[in-house]
Design a protein around this motif. Structure first.
Motif, PDB file in Angstrom:
ATOM      1  N   LYS A 114      -1.340  -9.899  -4.886  1.00 50.70           N
ATOM      2  CA  LYS A 114      -1.656 -11.130  -4.151  1.00 50.70           C
ATOM      3  C   LYS A 114      -0.641 -11.294  -3.037  1.00 50.70           C
ATOM      4  O   LYS A 114       0.501 -10.874  -3.160  1.00 50.70           O
ATOM      5  CB  LYS A 114      -1.562 -12.342  -5.092  1.00 50.70           C
ATOM      6  N   PHE A 115      -1.081 -11.921  -1.972  1.00 44.97           N
ATOM      7  CA  PHE A 115      -0.224 -12.079  -0.809  1.00 44.97           C
ATOM      8  C   PHE A 115       0.846 -13.136  -1.074  1.00 44.97           C
ATOM      9  O   PHE A 115       0.546 -14.223  -1.567  1.00 44.97           O
ATOM     10  CB  PHE A 115      -1.068 -12.474   0.406  1.00 44.97           C
TER      11      PHE A 115
ATOM     12  N   SER B 232       0.825  -1.212   0.000  1.00 38.14           N
ATOM     13  CA  SER B 232       0.000   0.000   0.000  1.00 38.14           C
ATOM     14  C   SER B 232       0.859   1.263   0.000  1.00 38.14           C
ATOM     15  O   SER B 232       0.416   2.326  -0.426  1.00 38.14           O
ATOM     16  CB  SER B 232      -0.902   0.005   1.234  1.00 38.14           C
TER      17      SER B 232
ATOM     18  N   ASP C 201       6.607 -13.011   5.504  1.00 37.28           N
ATOM     19  CA  ASP C 201       5.957 -14.007   6.341  1.00 37.28           C
ATOM     20  C   ASP C 201       4.449 -13.929   6.290  1.00 37.28           C
ATOM     21  O   ASP C 201       3.864 -12.920   5.906  1.00 37.28           O
ATOM     22  CB  ASP C 201       6.363 -13.801   7.804  1.00 37.28           C
TER      23      ASP C 201
HETATM   24  P1  IMP Z   1       2.773  -1.449   2.892  1.00 40.85           P
HETATM   25  O1  IMP Z   1       3.019  -0.615   4.083  1.00 40.85           O
HETATM   26  O2  IMP Z   1       1.300  -1.748   2.667  1.00 40.85           O
HETATM   27  O3  IMP Z   1       3.464  -0.984   1.634  1.00 40.85           O
HETATM   28  O4  IMP Z   1       3.329  -2.891   3.210  1.00 40.85           O
HETATM   29  C1  IMP Z   1       4.661  -3.076   3.416  1.00 40.85           C
HETATM   30  C2  IMP Z   1       4.901  -4.165   4.431  1.00 40.85           C
HETATM   31  O5  IMP Z   1       3.806  -5.041   4.553  1.00 40.85           O
HETATM   32  C3  IMP Z   1       6.060  -4.983   3.958  1.00 40.85           C
HETATM   33  O6  IMP Z   1       7.252  -4.495   4.471  1.00 40.85           O
HETATM   34  C4  IMP Z   1       5.722  -6.346   4.495  1.00 40.85           C
HETATM   35  O7  IMP Z   1       6.179  -6.470   5.799  1.00 40.85           O
HETATM   36  C5  IMP Z   1       4.228  -6.390   4.510  1.00 40.85           C
HETATM   37  N1  IMP Z   1       3.687  -7.004   3.286  1.00 40.85           N
HETATM   38  C6  IMP Z   1       3.105  -6.404   2.226  1.00 40.85           C
HETATM   39  N2  IMP Z   1       2.721  -7.265   1.288  1.00 40.85           N
HETATM   40  C7  IMP Z   1       3.060  -8.485   1.758  1.00 40.85           C
HETATM   41  C8  IMP Z   1       2.937  -9.817   1.222  1.00 40.85           C
HETATM   42  O8  IMP Z   1       2.427 -10.082   0.127  1.00 40.85           O
HETATM   43  N3  IMP Z   1       3.404 -10.822   2.012  1.00 40.85           N
HETATM   44  C9  IMP Z   1       3.968 -10.607   3.227  1.00 40.85           C
HETATM   45  N4  IMP Z   1       4.103  -9.395   3.750  1.00 40.85           N
HETATM   46  C10 IMP Z   1       3.669  -8.327   3.020  1.00 40.85           C
END
Ligand code: IMP
Ligand code: MG
Length: 369
Positions: A152-153, A105, A160
């Motif tokens: 996708k996750f 995000s 993790d």
């Molecule tokens: P953001 O703040 O939404 O950009 O997400 C960043 C953080 O969320 C990353 O550093 C990860 O720790 C976690 N994250 C985001 N997407 C994934 C995923 O697909 N799998 C596992 N962790 C994720």
């Protein structure tokens, strides 16, 4: 396929592909920075593996440090980012390169920018191994991206799911449908297929898809696919597999959260079996077994003649017609038996005995899948 906690993940990006992407990032950053000695800042926990591989490849002197932020709970990004360990050294006048495992995000990245707001660094560059463009809704520039991925996750290579999966050298993607039990049910006329399908659907909470019913439903309700199918039938032509598959696809999608499906009346040909495999594959799933009720011809004839006395079905009244129907069944299904047997997915089940006994035998097969 792997299972972490309650969820299933499928292989997505190999160690080799990751290595290539990391090398590409290293090359362009080293190129751009020249003789500048950068400070690489990894965002813990996820980036530990990337940072380690990255700095080992980095061809010139550099410094490494970490900050620790937390944002994810389970498989969802949460609103507030926790700052667990902040900057521990003065970075005034330095070229800082953030090394992120993944940008989703962009909330974490926003927090990173907040941290560096008053640090008076020379420049702040953002490098991320994985980037989900569909999820990103911030404006911060991403200077280096290893790989764009769908929204996708994923797990592995530092990432993790609730603590598990960080140690995996490859990356896996969350399966869109979780573990399903999908059966293709076969049986000659009179084998009790309908009865058993009803028991199995209750016992295993499966959706019974009878192709005949699906056709009748679509035609009766004049759906686009129903009308298309009817146009062929009216001309006396076979409905193309693609139309049938599309109808089945709709049924599968209507029941996206199902434990699985019992396919009945489909496939009938090798081509259809392949098309069904493709359909299930597109749902991150598969056909687990072809289960065929096996009943001796003479027993079938006796059963059907018995049924003919009360059902009034003309094709149940004549022994010759019955034997022909049974023969045709074996002619047609032999090919499918081979198709599924080649994948170790064929299970013949003795269909003579009480209804309960037969259900029991079918269950023994399903429970082992
Ligand atoms: P953001 O703040 O939404 O950009 O997400 C960043 C953080 O969320 C990353 O550093 C990860 O720790 C976690 N994250 C985001 N997407 C994934 C995923 O697909 N799998 C596992 N962790 C994720
Ligand atoms: Mg992270």
């Amino acid at each position: 396929m792997i299972k972490l906690h309650d969820l299933y993940f499928k292989p997505f990006i190999s160690e080799q592909e990751i290595d290539t992407a990391v090398q590409k990032m290293v090359d362009s950053i080293a190129d751009d920075l020249g003789d500048e000695v950068p400070v690489f800042v990894g965002i813990l926990n996820g980036s530990f593996m990337l940072v380690s591989d990255f700095v080992k490849k980095y061809p010139k002197p550099c410094e490494v440090t970490f900050i620790k932020l937390a944002s994810y709970e389970g498989v969802k990004s949460t609103e507030d980012i926790q700052r667990l360990i902040g900057l521990t050294q003065d970075l005034t006048g330095r070229t800082v390169v953030i090394l992120e495992d993944i940008i989703d995000s962009g909330k974490t990245l926003e927090e990173v920018h907040r941290i560096f707001e008053n640090e008076n660094v020379k420049q702040l560059l953002i490098a991320t191994l994985f980037y989900k463009p569909e999820a990103y809704d911030k404006d911060f520039k991403l200077h280096y991206v290893g790989m764009e991925i769908p929204n996708k996750f994923i797990v592995g290579y530092g990432l993790d799911y609730d603590g598990l999966g960080r140690d995996l050298p490859d990356v896996y993607q969350l399966k869109t449908t979780q573990h399903m039990t999908n059966l293709v049910l076969f049986g000659p006329p009179g084998a009790g297929k309908g009865t058993q399908a009803n028991y199995l659907k209750e016992k295993y909470d499966l959706i019974h898809i009878s192709t005949g019913d699906v056709f009748r439903f679509n035609i009766k309700n004049e759906t686009a696919l129903g009308m298309l199918a009817k146009s062929y039938m009216d001309k006396g032509e076979l409905v193309p597999d693609q139309v049938t598959i599309e109808m089945l696809n709709k049924e599968v999608e209507k029941n996206a959260g199902a434990n699985g499906f019992i396919f009945d009346g489909f496939p009938r040909t090798n081509g259809q079996a392949k098309a069904l495999d493709k359909l299930m594959d597109s749902k991150d799933s598969q056909i687990n077994a072809m289960v065929a009720l096996e009943v001796d011809d003479n027993v079938l004839v006796k059963r059907l003649l018995e049924r003919g006395k009360t059902s009034g079905r003309a094709d149940d009244a004549d022994e010759k017609i019955i034997r022909n129907r049974i023969k045709e069944y074996y002619n047609k299904t032999a090919i499918l038996k081979d198709y599924y047997a080649a994948q170790d997915k064929y299970f013949g089940v003795d269909g003579v005995g009480s209804i309960e006994d037969i259900t029991e035998r079918l269950s023994a097969v399903i429970d082992k899948l």
